[in-house]
Design a protein around this motif. Structure first.
Motif, PDB file in Angstrom:
ATOM      1  N   ALA A 168       0.833  -1.206   0.000  1.00  0.00           N
ATOM      2  CA  ALA A 168       0.000   0.000   0.000  1.00  0.00           C
ATOM      3  C   ALA A 168       0.865   1.252   0.000  1.00  0.00           C
ATOM      4  O   ALA A 168       1.943   1.289   0.604  1.00  0.00           O
ATOM      5  N   GLU A 177      -2.193  -1.091  -3.508  1.00  0.00           N
ATOM      6  CA  GLU A 177      -3.304  -0.235  -3.099  1.00  0.00           C
ATOM      7  C   GLU A 177      -2.776   1.188  -2.941  1.00  0.00           C
ATOM      8  O   GLU A 177      -1.763   1.417  -2.274  1.00  0.00           O
ATOM      9  N   LEU A 185      -5.938   1.448   6.106  1.00  0.00           N
ATOM     10  CA  LEU A 185      -5.222   0.369   5.434  1.00  0.00           C
ATOM     11  C   LEU A 185      -4.926  -0.775   6.389  1.00  0.00           C
ATOM     12  O   LEU A 185      -4.862  -0.594   7.608  1.00  0.00           O
ATOM     13  N   PRO A 215       1.764   1.545   5.271  1.00  0.00           N
ATOM     14  CA  PRO A 215       2.082   1.859   3.877  1.00  0.00           C
ATOM     15  C   PRO A 215       3.380   2.643   3.728  1.00  0.00           C
ATOM     16  O   PRO A 215       3.917   3.183   4.702  1.00  0.00           O
TER      17      PRO A 215
END
Length: 232
Positions: free
Chosen positions: A3, A30, A55, A59
């Motif tokens: 992510a 993502e 998330l 990330p």
């Protein structure tokens, strides 16, 4: 780690990162690009934090320009990327660190309500001077007005002190002096230097995509073997 959160700078919209986001998504990453310009650094940081919190795993979080002040205040990133961005320490703001270049200051047009916008012709040369003219015109057309005071906001926490970070110096930048960028970069874990203008996500998106993919891979490997360092 699969992510990425992309945090725009002043005057920019999420659409400026459209090519980078799409290319990352085609590889299964993502990508979230929060909308900022919420009236203060505190509000913008809260928007970025909400994106991170939604998330499933820490990330890679990239902040461009003023977006560096935003990502400095977040928790829970696996890796921070400062792209021609401000890296404030305790009590510091983007403006206090040196702020915009004289050229960018000259391009700013004040509004009657205290907001500011950028003169289109000057913005093209300063922000997208290394882009083909049609691409620069597209990016300038997306620029929005900016509420006053964001650049003077002081982060409440300093995530780069706990989280691995990469600074990207844009050596042909006309918006934030490259010399200032190099000084701020010394606060980060590692430094890269690109021969680009202020906005490589518009002019050279492959550079941004490749860096993020590299960091996703190395942070995932580190997380499996040693545990990911985060600021939660």
């Amino acid at each position: 780690m699969t992510a990425v959160v992309l945090v725009p700078g002043l005057y920019h919209r999420s659409e400026h990162f459209a090519v980078v986001a799409e290319r990352l998504r085609t590889t299964g990453t993502e990508v979230v690009v929060p909308e900022l310009h919420r009236g203060s650094l505190l509000a913008d940081t809260a928007a970025a934090q909400a994106a991170i919190d939604a998330l499933q795993e820490p990330p890679v979080v990239l902040g461009h320009s003023y977006g560096g002040s935003v990502i400095t205040g977040v928790r829970g990133a696996g890796h921070l990327v400062y792209l021609a961005a401000f890296v404030p320490d305790v009590g510091e703001s983007a403006a206090g660190l040196g702020g915009a270049s004289p050229q960018l200051h000259e391009a700013i047009s004040p509004g009657p309500d205290g907001s500011t916008s950028l003169h289109p012709d000057r913005a093209a040369a300063i922000l997208y001077g290394d882009c083909p003219e049609p691409l620069a015109a597209w990016a300038v057309a997306l620029l929005r007005t900016q509420a006053p005071g964001c650049g003077r906001g002081v982060p409440e926490r300093h995530s780069w002190k706990r989280t691995p970070s990469t600074y990207v110096v844009c050596a042909q930048d006309r918006a934030i002096d490259p010399g200032l960028q190099r000084k701020m970069a010394s606060r980060c874990t590692e430094v890269r230097e690109w021969q680009t203008g202020h906005s490589p996500f518009v002019g050279q998106p492959d550079l941004v995509v490749e860096l993020l993919q590299e960091l996703l891979a190395t942070t995932t490997s580190r997380g499996r073997g040693e545990g990911v360092t985060t600021a939660r």
